[in-house]
Design a protein around this motif. Structure first.
Motif, mmCIF file in Angstrom:
data_model
loop_
_atom_site.group_PDB
_atom_site.id
_atom_site.type_symbol
_atom_site.label_atom_id
_atom_site.label_comp_id
_atom_site.label_asym_id
_atom_site.label_seq_id
_atom_site.Cartn_x
_atom_site.Cartn_y
_atom_site.Cartn_z
ATOM 1 N N UNK A 145 -2.288 8.922 -9.995
ATOM 2 C CA UNK A 145 -1.523 7.955 -9.427
ATOM 3 C C UNK A 145 -1.799 6.546 -10.205
ATOM 4 N N UNK A 146 -3.060 6.208 -10.638
ATOM 5 C CA UNK A 146 -3.051 5.175 -11.345
ATOM 6 C C UNK A 146 -2.322 5.120 -12.836
ATOM 7 N N UNK A 147 -2.087 6.330 -13.424
ATOM 8 C CA UNK A 147 -1.516 6.503 -14.725
ATOM 9 C C UNK A 147 0.170 6.248 -14.403
ATOM 10 N N UNK A 148 0.755 6.847 -13.254
ATOM 11 C CA UNK A 148 1.979 6.490 -12.835
ATOM 12 C C UNK A 148 2.248 4.928 -12.951
ATOM 13 N N UNK A 149 1.313 4.339 -12.523
ATOM 14 C CA UNK A 149 1.690 2.826 -12.377
ATOM 15 C C UNK A 149 1.329 2.081 -13.837
ATOM 16 N N UNK A 150 0.303 2.570 -14.620
ATOM 17 C CA UNK A 150 -0.133 2.103 -15.912
ATOM 18 C C UNK A 150 1.033 2.635 -16.656
ATOM 19 N N UNK A 151 1.733 3.520 -16.485
ATOM 20 C CA UNK A 151 3.010 3.913 -17.563
ATOM 21 C C UNK A 151 3.930 2.915 -17.486
ATOM 22 N N UNK A 152 4.078 2.091 -16.462
ATOM 23 C CA UNK A 152 5.014 0.758 -16.508
ATOM 24 C C UNK A 152 4.312 -0.315 -16.629
ATOM 25 N N UNK A 153 3.095 -0.237 -17.375
ATOM 26 C CA UNK A 153 2.493 -1.751 -17.776
ATOM 27 C C UNK A 153 2.109 -2.633 -16.509
ATOM 28 N N UNK A 179 -3.068 1.868 -4.227
ATOM 29 C CA UNK A 179 -2.769 3.114 -4.248
ATOM 30 C C UNK A 179 -3.787 3.751 -2.998
ATOM 31 N N UNK A 180 -3.388 4.237 -2.253
ATOM 32 C CA UNK A 180 -4.046 5.398 -1.044
ATOM 33 C C UNK A 180 -4.351 6.457 -1.246
ATOM 34 N N UNK A 181 -5.302 7.429 -1.305
ATOM 35 C CA UNK A 181 -5.574 8.837 -1.642
ATOM 36 C C UNK A 181 -6.524 9.114 -0.483
ATOM 37 N N UNK A 182 -6.098 10.013 0.244
ATOM 38 C CA UNK A 182 -6.920 10.915 1.276
ATOM 39 C C UNK A 182 -6.883 12.277 1.165
ATOM 40 N N UNK A 183 -7.782 13.091 2.009
ATOM 41 C CA UNK A 183 -7.546 14.501 1.909
ATOM 42 C C UNK A 183 -6.374 14.938 2.401
ATOM 43 N N UNK A 184 -5.737 14.448 3.114
ATOM 44 C CA UNK A 184 -4.242 14.975 3.577
ATOM 45 C C UNK A 184 -3.310 14.849 2.678
ATOM 46 N N UNK A 185 -3.470 14.059 1.665
ATOM 47 C CA UNK A 185 -2.257 13.805 0.833
ATOM 48 C C UNK A 185 -2.435 14.069 -0.501
ATOM 49 N N UNK A 186 -3.242 15.107 -0.992
ATOM 50 C CA UNK A 186 -3.439 15.623 -2.083
ATOM 51 C C UNK A 186 -2.148 16.393 -2.414
ATOM 52 N N UNK A 187 -1.947 16.320 -3.880
ATOM 53 C CA UNK A 187 -0.717 17.129 -4.545
ATOM 54 C C UNK A 187 -1.010 18.602 -4.586
ATOM 55 N N UNK A 188 -0.236 19.199 -4.515
ATOM 56 C CA UNK A 188 -0.253 20.761 -4.157
ATOM 57 C C UNK A 188 -0.820 21.178 -5.277
ATOM 58 N N UNK A 189 -0.507 21.048 -6.506
ATOM 59 C CA UNK A 189 -1.110 21.590 -7.664
ATOM 60 C C UNK A 189 -2.840 21.112 -8.067
ATOM 61 N N UNK A 190 -2.926 19.948 -7.556
ATOM 62 C CA UNK A 190 -4.412 19.586 -7.512
ATOM 63 C C UNK A 190 -5.277 20.448 -6.546
ATOM 64 N N UNK A 191 -4.628 20.434 -5.167
ATOM 65 C CA UNK A 191 -5.260 21.203 -4.204
ATOM 66 C C UNK A 191 -5.539 22.698 -4.693
ATOM 67 N N UNK A 237 0.883 -1.124 0.102
ATOM 68 C CA UNK A 237 -0.178 0.011 0.049
ATOM 69 C C UNK A 237 0.909 1.023 0.134
ATOM 70 N N UNK A 238 0.841 2.057 -1.044
ATOM 71 C CA UNK A 238 1.752 3.358 -1.041
ATOM 72 C C UNK A 238 0.908 4.519 -1.584
ATOM 73 N N UNK A 239 1.318 5.722 -1.450
ATOM 74 C CA UNK A 239 0.594 6.598 -2.152
ATOM 75 C C UNK A 239 1.848 7.008 -3.094
ATOM 76 N N UNK A 240 1.625 6.705 -4.390
ATOM 77 C CA UNK A 240 2.898 7.237 -4.973
ATOM 78 C C UNK A 240 3.341 8.637 -5.401
ATOM 79 N N UNK A 241 2.488 9.229 -4.930
ATOM 80 C CA UNK A 241 3.116 10.903 -4.843
ATOM 81 C C UNK A 241 4.086 11.168 -3.836
ATOM 82 N N UNK A 242 3.994 10.453 -2.539
ATOM 83 C CA UNK A 242 5.055 10.595 -1.715
ATOM 84 C C UNK A 242 6.159 9.683 -1.644
#
Length: 358
Positions: free
Chosen positions: A163-171, A133-145, A105-110
């Protein structure tokens, strides 16, 4: 209606010895609150959670040393899937994959740069394990926020898709996603948006829900709503309480929304009114205690405890067994058929005996 008829169609993802998504049963999760470096304490709590009905357990792995607990747990006979919860250090995720954990379980952004995300993906591919992929209100990227101005449902969904796109990029497509918020409304709306944009299994939860009573209520609102929409493949009730209490609350939610008939006894009882001539409130309380004490609560049957004969026989018809109260007595109903009368002081005792025969 059969629940699978309305359930969202998703990929089926294997986690250890169970699968989630597709038409598999909704899996119940919890997380240990022990110091993961303390192997014995962590093992003891996992076994307790497994005995309570937990399907998947998550443990925090804050550093490389804590990762050594994973093979220890496996050696000691832990059979339920173990999820390693990792933040910031990609090397810890890689190590956990190498040591035989069942899911990361990761948040790819951090985790850091793309090459570090790739290293986690590579390790998980080699081990044949999924990533949540774990996303919550405290982990949003600065640009999205900045774009949305707040951790709105749209912001949470956009972050998850990124985050899905980050993983799918590597198939890599062996993915489970969770979007959590402490506000049930935001959590509901975000998961509805995400459910329309992908076919990955969704892990549901209201994060930081609070104490046992309030947290269970918030979780029931959030998860129950989505489950009734057919959305959700695995759930965790996050409580400021013993982790075992999370399992009990999760099972109650699944029973309440009627999506999981295999998690034990479903007890339905009326709220009582002026027509009720037996002490139904005390009777239901006594019955629930007796059922649990005798280990019958795991029996996958529906039991109806109704206060009077106006609605009782009709409501109890859908149950495997039940009673409808009269004055100082009740009728025993099995599969919609009235079997016999029971005096009020014998109702619980004889109902228990009948349940043992089923």
């Amino acid at each position: 209606m059969i629940y699978n008829d309305i359930r969202r169609k998703t990929k089926e993802i294997k986690i250890g010895n169970i699968a989630i998504g597709g038409k598999t049963p909704i899996a119940i999760q919890s997380m240990t609150n022990t110091d993961t470096h303390d192997k014995e304490a962590t093992l003891s709590q996992i076994l307790s959670l497994e005995n309570r009905g937990c399907d998947i357990v998550r443990i925090t792995i804050p550093d490389i040393e804590a990762a050594d607990t994973i093979p220890y747990l496996k050696e000691k006979g832990v059979t339920i899937p173990i999820v390693a919860d990792i933040h910031f250090d990609y090397r810890v995720a890689v190590r956990c994959a190498e040591l035989g954990v069942d899911k990361i379980r990761i948040n790819p952004g951090n985790i850091g740069s793309d090459d570090r995300v790739f290293e986690v993906v590579r390790a998980c591919k080699a081990a044949g394990i999924p990533i949540r992929i774990g996303v919550n209100s405290g982990s949003l990227e600065k640009d999205i926020l900045a774009k949305y101005g707040e951790p709105s449902a749209e912001a949470l969904c956009e972050s998850a898709m990124y985050h899905i796109s980050l993983l799918e990029k590597y198939d890599f497509n062996d993915i489970v996603i969770s979007i959590k918020a402490s506000n049930p409304y935001n959590m509901i709306m975000a998961n509805r948006l995400l459910a329309d944009k992908c076919d990955y299994p969704l892990h549901l939860g209201v994060t930081e829900a609070g104490s046992k009573e309030l947290g269970s209520l918030k979780s029931a609102v959030g998860m129950g709503t989505l489950l009734c929409d057919g959305i959700g493949d695995t759930i965790r009730v996050s409580l400021t309480d013993k982790p075992e209490e999370e399992i009990d609350a999760a099972k109650s939610i699944l029973k309440a929304v009627g999506v999981d008939g295999q998690r034990g006894m479903d007890i339905v009882s009326c709220p009582t009114c002026g027509r009720t001539k037996i002490d139904l409130i005390a009777l239901v309380s006594d019955f629930e205690k007796r059922v649990k004490a005798e280990g019958l609560d795991s029996k996958p049957i529906k039991v109806a405890l109704m206060g009077c004969v106006v609605n009782g026989p009709g409501e109890a018809r859908e149950a495997d067994i039940g009673i409808a109260g009269g004055k100082g007595e009740a009728v025993l109903i099995r599969k919609g058929e009235i079997v016999r009368k029971i005096s009020e002081d014998k109702i619980v005792e004889q109902l228990i005996e009948e349940i043992k025969k089923l």
